[in-house]
Each structure stands twice: as structure tokens, then as C-alpha cells.
Design a protein around this motif. Structure first.
Motif, PDB file in Angstrom:
ATOM      1  N   THR A  67       0.849  -1.191   0.000  1.00 35.54           N
ATOM      2  CA  THR A  67       0.000   0.000   0.000  1.00 35.54           C
ATOM      3  C   THR A  67       0.880   1.235   0.000  1.00 35.54           C
ATOM      4  O   THR A  67       1.858   1.300   0.746  1.00 35.54           O
ATOM      5  CB  THR A  67      -0.918   0.015   1.242  1.00 35.54           C
ATOM      6  N   VAL A  69       0.960   5.831  -1.026  1.00 34.88           N
ATOM      7  CA  VAL A  69       0.349   7.085  -1.447  1.00 34.88           C
ATOM      8  C   VAL A  69       1.416   7.894  -2.176  1.00 34.88           C
ATOM      9  O   VAL A  69       2.606   7.638  -2.032  1.00 34.88           O
ATOM     10  CB  VAL A  69      -0.215   7.912  -0.262  1.00 34.88           C
ATOM     11  N   SER A  84      -2.190  11.443  -1.898  1.00 34.93           N
ATOM     12  CA  SER A  84      -3.247  10.871  -2.728  1.00 34.93           C
ATOM     13  C   SER A  84      -4.059   9.863  -1.916  1.00 34.93           C
ATOM     14  O   SER A  84      -3.753   9.593  -0.749  1.00 34.93           O
ATOM     15  CB  SER A  84      -2.614  10.151  -3.916  1.00 34.93           C
ATOM     16  N   GLU A  85      -5.035   9.260  -2.573  1.00 27.33           N
ATOM     17  CA  GLU A  85      -5.725   8.122  -1.975  1.00 27.33           C
ATOM     18  C   GLU A  85      -4.732   6.951  -1.883  1.00 27.33           C
ATOM     19  O   GLU A  85      -3.654   7.001  -2.460  1.00 27.33           O
ATOM     20  CB  GLU A  85      -6.953   7.730  -2.814  1.00 27.33           C
ATOM     21  N   PHE A  86      -5.100   5.909  -1.154  1.00 25.09           N
ATOM     22  CA  PHE A  86      -4.251   4.716  -1.047  1.00 25.09           C
ATOM     23  C   PHE A  86      -4.290   3.948  -2.366  1.00 25.09           C
ATOM     24  O   PHE A  86      -5.357   3.766  -2.949  1.00 25.09           O
ATOM     25  CB  PHE A  86      -4.731   3.797   0.068  1.00 25.09           C
ATOM     26  N   TYR A  87      -3.125   3.485  -2.804  1.00 24.94           N
ATOM     27  CA  TYR A  87      -3.008   2.580  -3.950  1.00 24.94           C
ATOM     28  C   TYR A  87      -2.585   1.218  -3.425  1.00 24.94           C
ATOM     29  O   TYR A  87      -1.739   1.122  -2.528  1.00 24.94           O
ATOM     30  CB  TYR A  87      -1.968   3.085  -4.950  1.00 24.94           C
TER      31      TYR A  87
END
Length: 152
Positions: A67, A69, A84-87
Motif C-alpha cells: 500500500t 500514497v 493521494s488516496e491509497f493505492y
């Protein structure tokens, strides 16, 4: 011609701009154990050498699940910049190079990890790894610097 962009850090400016204390460092290596969350694998390595604060260098380390960001602009203006959102790419991602700082934040262990990695589809990305949600996929030896007498 466009002008350079500026980001203003909100909040009061601290009168003390540099905080320094005397401490000693010691280099050591340890192996990250597969199946452990990254925070626990690193905590165990540091504890085995008597440290709670320092840095870790990562080279060629496999992680899954992984995970992260990336830097992003603050949506509210409460921060100069944000994330950013979590990738969460599926499969094993491999850290090419990275550095983690370990210390305390509000009395609790805190891990901050910047890295460059390759995802399973072959793309390369960089940003902040989320160690609490990332798991060691393969045993890997990392080099660390433990700090005695000071904390991050």
C-alpha cells in the motif's frame, strides 16, 4: 512564461527552526521476515539490536500486499501539501531503493517510508509506503542505523 508555484505552510512559524541533541549511531543489518507487516518486521529488527529509533535502507525488497500514497495538493488548505488516496497494486511489488525513518509520534511508534519501486505490471513509481498495511513477501536483508541518546 509561467511563474513558479509556491506553497504556503499554514500555521504559526516556530521561533526555533533547528532542534538538535547529541546522540550516537550504530550501523547494523537484519533480515525482514516474510509474512509480517512491515512495521512489525522492522520493529523486531530494531528491538533485536536494542534500538527504537533510526533509519533503514531498503534495496530490492519484495512486498505484498503493498500500500502506498503519492504527494498531492491539500484539498482543504489545512496542509501545505497532502497525499493521494491509497493505492494497492495486486501481486508482488519490489522496492528498488528506499529509506524509512523510525521514531515516536505522540508517544507511539512512527514509521515514515519514501521509496522507488516496480509494480507487478512493470511500471515504476515513487512515493510514501504505508508500512502498517504492507507485508514482507520474501526474506530480505536491510541495513539500518540505530540512534542512541536521541529520537526521531
Amino acid at each position: 512564461m509561467s511563474l513558479p508555484r509556491h506553497i504556503k505552510q499554514p500555521g504559526p512559524v516556530s521561533e526555533t527552526r533547528l532542534f538538535a541533541v547529541e546522540g550516537r549511531g550504530r550501523s547494523f543489518s537484519f533480515t525482514l521476515e516474510p509474512g509480517l507487516r512491515l512495521v512489525e518486521a522492522v520493529r523486531r529488527g530494531f528491538a533485536a539490536h536494542g534500538f527504537i529509533s533510526g533509519t533503514v535502507e531498503f534495496v530490492d525488497v519484495a512486498l505484498a500486499p503493498f500500500t502506498y500514497v503519492t504527494p498531492a495538493l491539500s484539498k482543504t488548505g489545512e496542509n501545505a501539501a497532502f497525499y493521494s488516496e491509497f493505492y494497492r497494486p495486486a501481486g508482488v511489488s519490489r522496492i528498488e531503493t528506499g529509506a524509512m525513518t523510525i521514531g515516536l509520534r505522540d508517544g507511539q511508534p512512527f514509521y515514515h517510508f519514501h521509496a522507488l519501486w516496480t509494480e507487478p505490471d512493470g511500471t515504476t513509481h515513487g512515493g510514501h509506503v504505508i508500512p502498517e498495511e504492507t507485508v514482507v513477501a520474501e526474506a530480505a536483508t536491510v541495513t539500518a542505523l540505530g540512534i542512541d541518546g536521541a529520537l526521531f
